[in-house]
Design a protein around this motif. Structure first.
Motif: not given
Length: 167
Positions: A77, A90, A93-96, A119, A159
């Motif tokens: 992304r 981000v 929230t997305e655990q990335t 993460r 975002t």
């Protein structure tokens, strides 16, 4: 390695830090993107930058490296110009995992910092992947895709409005 760097000197503080040109070159962005995907076993990754011309210049190779990392077929992304805090939100929230590129000074001779996040939205530390990335780059063991099906893709995914954009 076509254009080596002093990995012990620049791969530190959660990522890569140094002068551009000089300590770092765009290939470092590629190496960091690919190695972050592999060390974090990432199928999704987010990237943002502070908008400085040198940060933008490093973002392209970092995106390319992240989609060309072994067999992970990572979805990357591209958040574009954002604050580091926005990227961290981000990631949390997305655990990335993610990458933030920041530069300051004259684009022809500036300081650049590439921060790699795990993460949990925490900068990588020696035991959470940074030492492994440094070793891979120093030994020229940067991951490449195993086949075309293993190649990931990049999606533009800002975002929130960027600084200077009309509401």
């Amino acid at each position: 390695m076509l254009n080596p760097i002093d990995t012990a000197a620049v791969i530190r503080e959660g990522g890569a830090v140094g002068r551009f040109p000089g300590d770092l070159h765009e290939g470092v962005g590629w190496w960091l993107g690919a190695c972050l995907v592999v060390t974090q076993k990432a199928s999704v990754l987010a990237l943002a930058h502070n908008g400085h011309p040198a940060a933008v210049r490093f973002a392209g190779p970092a995106l390319s490296g992240a989609i060309n990392a072994e067999h992970y077929a990572c979805l990357v992304r591209d958040l574009g110009r954002q604050t580091e805090e926005t990227l961290q939100r981000v990631l949390a929230t997305e655990q990335t995992p993610g990458i933030y590129l920041a530069a300051d000074g004259d684009p022809a001779d500036c300081h650049i910092r590439i921060t790699l996040y795990d993460r949990d939205a925490a900068p990588l530390r020696e035991g959470t992947g940074l030492a492994e990335i440094r070793r891979r780059i120093a030994e020229d063991r940067v991951p490449i895709p195993v086949n075309i099906q293993a190649k990931g893709r990049i999606v533009n995914a800002p975002t929130e409005p960027r600084q200077g954009d009309a509401p």
